[in-house]
Write a protein that holds these residues in place. Structure first.
Motif, PDB file in Angstrom:
ATOM      1  N   ILE A   1      -0.983   3.451  -6.606  1.00  0.00           N
ATOM      2  CA  ILE A   1      -0.074   4.593  -6.529  1.00  0.00           C
ATOM      3  C   ILE A   1       1.271   4.116  -5.996  1.00  0.00           C
ATOM      4  CG2 ILE A   1       0.229   6.929  -5.642  1.00  0.00           C
ATOM      5  CD1 ILE A   1      -2.780   7.125  -5.297  1.00  0.00           C
ATOM      6  N   THR A   2       2.085   3.577  -6.901  1.00  0.00           N
ATOM      7  CA  THR A   2       3.420   3.099  -6.569  1.00  0.00           C
ATOM      8  C   THR A   2       4.407   3.685  -7.572  1.00  0.00           C
ATOM      9  OG1 THR A   2       3.125   1.088  -7.898  1.00  0.00           O
ATOM     10  CG2 THR A   2       2.583   0.954  -5.546  1.00  0.00           C
ATOM     11  N   TYR A   3       5.679   3.733  -7.163  1.00  0.00           N
ATOM     12  CA  TYR A   3       6.684   4.436  -7.958  1.00  0.00           C
ATOM     13  C   TYR A   3       7.921   3.581  -8.207  1.00  0.00           C
ATOM     14  CZ  TYR A   3       3.738   7.970  -5.764  1.00  0.00           C
ATOM     15  OH  TYR A   3       2.649   8.666  -5.300  1.00  0.00           O
ATOM     16  N   ASP A   4       8.741   4.080  -9.141  1.00  0.00           N
ATOM     17  CA  ASP A   4      10.040   3.450  -9.428  1.00  0.00           C
ATOM     18  C   ASP A   4       9.871   1.979  -9.815  1.00  0.00           C
ATOM     19  OD1 ASP A   4      11.182   5.903  -8.635  1.00  0.00           O
ATOM     20  OD2 ASP A   4      11.259   5.245  -6.542  1.00  0.00           O
ATOM     21  N   ARG A   5       8.822   1.712 -10.590  1.00  0.00           N
ATOM     22  CA  ARG A   5       8.532   0.348 -11.070  1.00  0.00           C
ATOM     23  C   ARG A   5       8.191  -0.627  -9.942  1.00  0.00           C
ATOM     24  NH1 ARG A   5       9.776  -0.001 -16.437  1.00  0.00           N
ATOM     25  NH2 ARG A   5      11.184   1.593 -17.271  1.00  0.00           N
ATOM     26  N   GLU A   6       7.922  -0.093  -8.760  1.00  0.00           N
ATOM     27  CA  GLU A   6       7.507  -0.937  -7.635  1.00  0.00           C
ATOM     28  C   GLU A   6       6.092  -1.440  -7.887  1.00  0.00           C
ATOM     29  OE1 GLU A   6       8.812  -2.701  -4.208  1.00  0.00           O
ATOM     30  OE2 GLU A   6       9.863  -0.946  -4.985  1.00  0.00           O
ATOM     31  N   LEU A   7       5.837  -2.697  -7.565  1.00  0.00           N
ATOM     32  CA  LEU A   7       4.504  -3.270  -7.759  1.00  0.00           C
ATOM     33  C   LEU A   7       3.856  -3.570  -6.409  1.00  0.00           C
ATOM     34  CD1 LEU A   7       5.143  -5.794 -10.683  1.00  0.00           C
ATOM     35  CD2 LEU A   7       4.087  -3.523 -10.830  1.00  0.00           C
ATOM     36  N   HIS A   8       2.567  -3.288  -6.329  1.00  0.00           N
ATOM     37  CA  HIS A   8       1.820  -3.636  -5.122  1.00  0.00           C
ATOM     38  C   HIS A   8       1.436  -5.110  -5.174  1.00  0.00           C
ATOM     39  CE1 HIS A   8      -1.192  -3.822  -2.032  1.00  0.00           C
ATOM     40  NE2 HIS A   8      -2.112  -4.163  -2.908  1.00  0.00           N
ATOM     41  N   ILE A   9       1.726  -5.819  -4.106  1.00  0.00           N
ATOM     42  CA  ILE A   9       1.347  -7.228  -3.968  1.00  0.00           C
ATOM     43  C   ILE A   9       0.324  -7.328  -2.855  1.00  0.00           C
ATOM     44  CG2 ILE A   9       2.127  -9.574  -3.465  1.00  0.00           C
ATOM     45  CD1 ILE A   9       4.940  -8.674  -4.354  1.00  0.00           C
ATOM     46  N   SER A  10      -0.820  -7.900  -3.142  1.00  0.00           N
ATOM     47  CA  SER A  10      -1.830  -8.083  -2.108  1.00  0.00           C
ATOM     48  C   SER A  10      -1.472  -9.308  -1.263  1.00  0.00           C
ATOM     49  CB  SER A  10      -3.212  -8.279  -2.730  1.00  0.00           C
ATOM     50  OG  SER A  10      -4.186  -8.479  -1.723  1.00  0.00           O
ATOM     51  N   LEU A  11      -1.505  -9.146   0.051  1.00  0.00           N
ATOM     52  CA  LEU A  11      -1.177 -10.252   0.961  1.00  0.00           C
ATOM     53  C   LEU A  11      -2.066 -11.462   0.706  1.00  0.00           C
ATOM     54  CD1 LEU A  11       0.583 -11.061   3.440  1.00  0.00           C
ATOM     55  CD2 LEU A  11      -1.270 -10.201   4.882  1.00  0.00           C
ATOM     56  N   ALA A  12      -3.307 -11.210   0.302  1.00  0.00           N
ATOM     57  CA  ALA A  12      -4.247 -12.312   0.069  1.00  0.00           C
ATOM     58  C   ALA A  12      -3.842 -13.201  -1.098  1.00  0.00           C
ATOM     59  CB  ALA A  12      -5.649 -11.747  -0.182  1.00  0.00           C
ATOM     60  N   SER A  13      -2.925 -12.724  -1.945  1.00  0.00           N
ATOM     61  CA  SER A  13      -2.504 -13.505  -3.108  1.00  0.00           C
ATOM     62  C   SER A  13      -1.475 -14.576  -2.758  1.00  0.00           C
ATOM     63  CB  SER A  13      -1.934 -12.582  -4.188  1.00  0.00           C
ATOM     64  OG  SER A  13      -0.701 -12.002  -3.769  1.00  0.00           O
ATOM     65  N   LEU A  14      -0.912 -14.512  -1.558  1.00  0.00           N
ATOM     66  CA  LEU A  14       0.082 -15.504  -1.161  1.00  0.00           C
ATOM     67  C   LEU A  14      -0.597 -16.818  -0.772  1.00  0.00           C
ATOM     68  CD1 LEU A  14       1.786 -12.916  -1.185  1.00  0.00           C
ATOM     69  CD2 LEU A  14       2.947 -13.750   0.875  1.00  0.00           C
ATOM     70  N   PRO A  15       0.091 -17.928  -0.939  1.00  0.00           N
ATOM     71  CA  PRO A  15      -0.514 -19.238  -0.646  1.00  0.00           C
ATOM     72  C   PRO A  15      -1.093 -19.320   0.761  1.00  0.00           C
ATOM     73  CG  PRO A  15       1.579 -19.519  -1.774  1.00  0.00           C
ATOM     74  CD  PRO A  15       1.464 -18.062  -1.464  1.00  0.00           C
ATOM     75  N   GLY A  16      -2.338 -19.787   0.845  1.00  0.00           N
ATOM     76  CA  GLY A  16      -2.994 -19.990   2.122  1.00  0.00           C
ATOM     77  C   GLY A  16      -3.495 -18.736   2.797  1.00  0.00           C
ATOM     78  N   MET A  17      -3.421 -17.573   2.116  1.00  0.00           N
ATOM     79  CA  MET A  17      -3.799 -16.325   2.781  1.00  0.00           C
ATOM     80  C   MET A  17      -5.177 -15.792   2.408  1.00  0.00           C
ATOM     81  SD  MET A  17      -1.690 -15.561   5.065  1.00  0.00           S
ATOM     82  CE  MET A  17      -2.275 -13.906   5.449  1.00  0.00           C
ATOM     83  N   GLN A  18      -5.707 -16.149   1.255  1.00  0.00           N
ATOM     84  CA  GLN A  18      -7.016 -15.604   0.892  1.00  0.00           C
ATOM     85  C   GLN A  18      -8.085 -16.003   1.908  1.00  0.00           C
ATOM     86  OE1 GLN A  18      -8.352 -16.387  -3.122  1.00  0.00           O
ATOM     87  NE2 GLN A  18     -10.404 -15.584  -2.729  1.00  0.00           N
ATOM     88  N   GLU A  19      -7.987 -17.204   2.442  1.00  0.00           N
ATOM     89  CA  GLU A  19      -8.998 -17.705   3.378  1.00  0.00           C
ATOM     90  C   GLU A  19      -8.951 -17.007   4.736  1.00  0.00           C
ATOM     91  OE1 GLU A  19      -6.928 -21.662   5.196  1.00  0.00           O
ATOM     92  OE2 GLU A  19      -7.020 -21.494   2.999  1.00  0.00           O
ATOM     93  N   ARG A  20      -7.861 -16.252   5.007  1.00  0.00           N
ATOM     94  CA  ARG A  20      -7.743 -15.600   6.307  1.00  0.00           C
ATOM     95  C   ARG A  20      -7.490 -14.089   6.183  1.00  0.00           C
ATOM     96  NH1 ARG A  20      -5.146 -18.472   9.423  1.00  0.00           N
ATOM     97  NH2 ARG A  20      -4.796 -20.318   8.142  1.00  0.00           N
ATOM     98  N   THR A  21      -7.673 -13.533   4.972  1.00  0.00           N
ATOM     99  CA  THR A  21      -7.400 -12.109   4.757  1.00  0.00           C
ATOM    100  C   THR A  21      -8.668 -11.332   4.435  1.00  0.00           C
ATOM    101  OG1 THR A  21      -5.170 -12.597   3.926  1.00  0.00           O
ATOM    102  CG2 THR A  21      -6.084 -10.426   3.402  1.00  0.00           C
ATOM    103  N   ILE A  22      -8.800 -10.167   5.058  1.00  0.00           N
ATOM    104  CA  ILE A  22      -9.845  -9.201   4.736  1.00  0.00           C
ATOM    105  C   ILE A  22      -9.158  -8.035   4.043  1.00  0.00           C
ATOM    106  CG2 ILE A  22     -11.658  -7.685   5.617  1.00  0.00           C
ATOM    107  CD1 ILE A  22     -11.724  -9.467   8.147  1.00  0.00           C
ATOM    108  N   ILE A  23      -9.477  -7.825   2.778  1.00  0.00           N
ATOM    109  CA  ILE A  23      -8.916  -6.713   2.008  1.00  0.00           C
ATOM    110  C   ILE A  23      -9.860  -5.525   2.129  1.00  0.00           C
ATOM    111  CG2 ILE A  23      -8.268  -5.889  -0.292  1.00  0.00           C
ATOM    112  CD1 ILE A  23      -7.845  -8.847  -1.073  1.00  0.00           C
ATOM    113  N   THR A  24      -9.319  -4.345   2.453  1.00  0.00           N
ATOM    114  CA  THR A  24     -10.129  -3.133   2.399  1.00  0.00           C
ATOM    115  C   THR A  24      -9.445  -2.138   1.470  1.00  0.00           C
ATOM    116  OG1 THR A  24      -9.066  -2.012   4.284  1.00  0.00           O
ATOM    117  CG2 THR A  24     -10.916  -3.484   4.775  1.00  0.00           C
ATOM    118  N   SER A  25     -10.265  -1.422   0.716  1.00  0.00           N
ATOM    119  CA  SER A  25      -9.729  -0.419  -0.207  1.00  0.00           C
ATOM    120  C   SER A  25     -10.848   0.545  -0.569  1.00  0.00           C
ATOM    121  CB  SER A  25      -9.130  -1.085  -1.452  1.00  0.00           C
ATOM    122  OG  SER A  25      -8.362  -0.158  -2.201  1.00  0.00           O
ATOM    123  N   SER A  26     -10.575   1.430  -1.516  1.00  0.00           N
ATOM    124  CA  SER A  26     -11.605   2.410  -1.871  1.00  0.00           C
ATOM    125  C   SER A  26     -11.313   3.063  -3.210  1.00  0.00           C
ATOM    126  CB  SER A  26     -11.723   3.495  -0.796  1.00  0.00           C
ATOM    127  OG  SER A  26     -10.694   4.447  -0.935  1.00  0.00           O
TER     128      SER A  26
END
Length: 396
Positions: free
Chosen positions: A202-227
């Motif tokens: 749910i984003t607007y004005d062509r804004e894109l959601h970027i998951s923090l875990a997608s950045l270099p070196g972050m997947q190994e230290r990120t817990i994603i929660t959603s629903s």
């Protein structure tokens, strides 16, 4: 026996929001306070739930297919290579996924950073785990933070930072630069990040959601929660998930099983259908919500509210009270409920930091939810207009 309640429970105080919600219910007010739709869920999703119930998927259950679908979507949307068998935990909504994540990593005395204003459930979970919330203020009107200031909030006791993007209550979508600043701090301080991504679609004005875990070196230290709740208008189904490195996911899973055993079985089955919705569904979702956002901003602006920040995501508008209004947020919301029959949320419940330089903006914001039908929003407009005098000011 009143003195026998636990120390943890005594840390949690009833908020003014609860009292005002009770008042709104008593007055039969139109509900623009809570972030749930008052229109039907998608027919294909409801039909899948009915089919699951009649097919007797009504006992404890773990639907592994959800994990496979989520893994595929994360790879496609964000380039995140998560293992469907080991890295996902299906929970009773994002709230339980977040709580179990906190309990999985936070020990007494650990500090957890939160951007302020913040959704109040985060603090409650941290306190129950014995952790210490540390708030990083976001500055109005664009709700940004200074890159050079972020590091000063980290200490040797920092265990994690919480990131909610798109953000409740402001509607902010954190930028790529801001995410890179957060990720660099996490890597330098060797701490976790816990993300709340319930408004990811749910984003607007062509804004894109970027998951923090997608950045270099972050997947190994990120817990994603959603629903499933916000994307498919099923907040009462309580289907959420956590995605984390396998050892952390295992700890989250163990806590989840001990607390609730499993998420609702028929709604897990229905999630398989929901998550396979065609691309047109997600496009329509954004388009329809964007139109509602613009309509409510127009209403509020005409009524004298100041909307200095146009939400880029979520289903909320965080509006400032009119300049001429001498009431604080709680007083105004109470009058709005009693006189206009419209319920909103006072902004003070989201703020936790001490204001500086004599500013008073933390008592000047009202949160309005626009995830409502057109009929509901129009009725709310008409009710509020009746409380505005000839000078264009609220007459209470």
């Amino acid at each position: 026996m009143e003195g026998k309640v636990s120390r943890a429970s005594r840390k949690l105080e009833a908020s003014p929001i609860q009292e005002l919600s009770h008042l709104a219910e008593t007055c039969g007010a139109i509900n623009l306070a809570e972030g749930f739709p008052d229109f039907p869920a998608p027919p294909h999703v409801k039909a899948a739930a009915v089919s699951a119930i009649t097919s007797d998927f009504n006992q404890y259950r773990h639907v592994q297919g959800i994990c496979h679908l989520l893994a595929t979507q994360m790879k496609h949307r964000h380039g995140i290579a998560a293992n469907a068998l080991s890295d996902f935990v299906i929970c009773c909504g994002q709230s339980e996924a977040f709580a179990a994540s906190i309990f999985a990593i936070v020990d007494p005395g650990d500090e957890v950073l939160l951007f302020d204003p913040a959704y109040e459930t985060y603090e409650s979970c941290i306190l129950l785990a014995g952790g210490i919330p540390v708030y990083v203020p976001l500055s109005p009107p664009d709700w940004g933070f200074k890159k050079d200031d972020l590091m000063k909030y980290f200490t040797s006791r920092t265990k994690a930072i919480v990131l909610n993007s798109p953000h409740n209550p402001t509607g902010k979508v954190f930028t790529k630069d801001e995410l890179e600043t957060i990720s660099e701090a996490c890597k330098i301080m060797h701490c976790f990040a816990i993300t709340d991504e319930v408004y990811e679609y749910i984003t607007y004005d062509r804004e894109l959601h970027i998951s923090l875990a997608s950045l270099p070196g972050m997947q190994e230290r990120t817990i994603i929660t959603s629903s499933l709740s916000k994307t498919f208008s099923v907040t009462g189904w309580r289907i959420g998930w956590a995605c984390a490195p396998a050892n952390i996911a295992s700890a989250i899973r163990n806590i989840h099983v001990k607390i609730t055993d499993s998420a609702p079985a028929p709604f897990q089955e229905a999630a398989l259908t929901a998550l396979q919705s065609p691309p047109d569904y997600f496009c329509s979702l954004r388009t329809e919500y964007e139109a509602r956002r613009d309509y409510v901003i127009q209403i509020l602006s005409v009524l004298g509210f100041q909307v200095r920040f146009k939400p880029k995501g979520s289903v909320f508008i965080f509006a400032e009270l009119p300049d001429h209004c001498e009431l604080c947020d709680i007083e105004f919301v109470k009058k709005l409920i009693e006189k206009a029959g419209v319920a909103a949320v006072p902004g003070c419940g989201f703020f936790h930091t001490t204001q500086q330089d004599g500013e008073n903006y933390q008592r000047r914001y009202i949160r309005f939810a626009f995830c409502k039908s057109g009929e509901t929003l129009t009725a709310a407009r008409q009710k509020m207009e009746k409380c505005v005098n000839e000078d264009g000011q609220f007459s209470f």
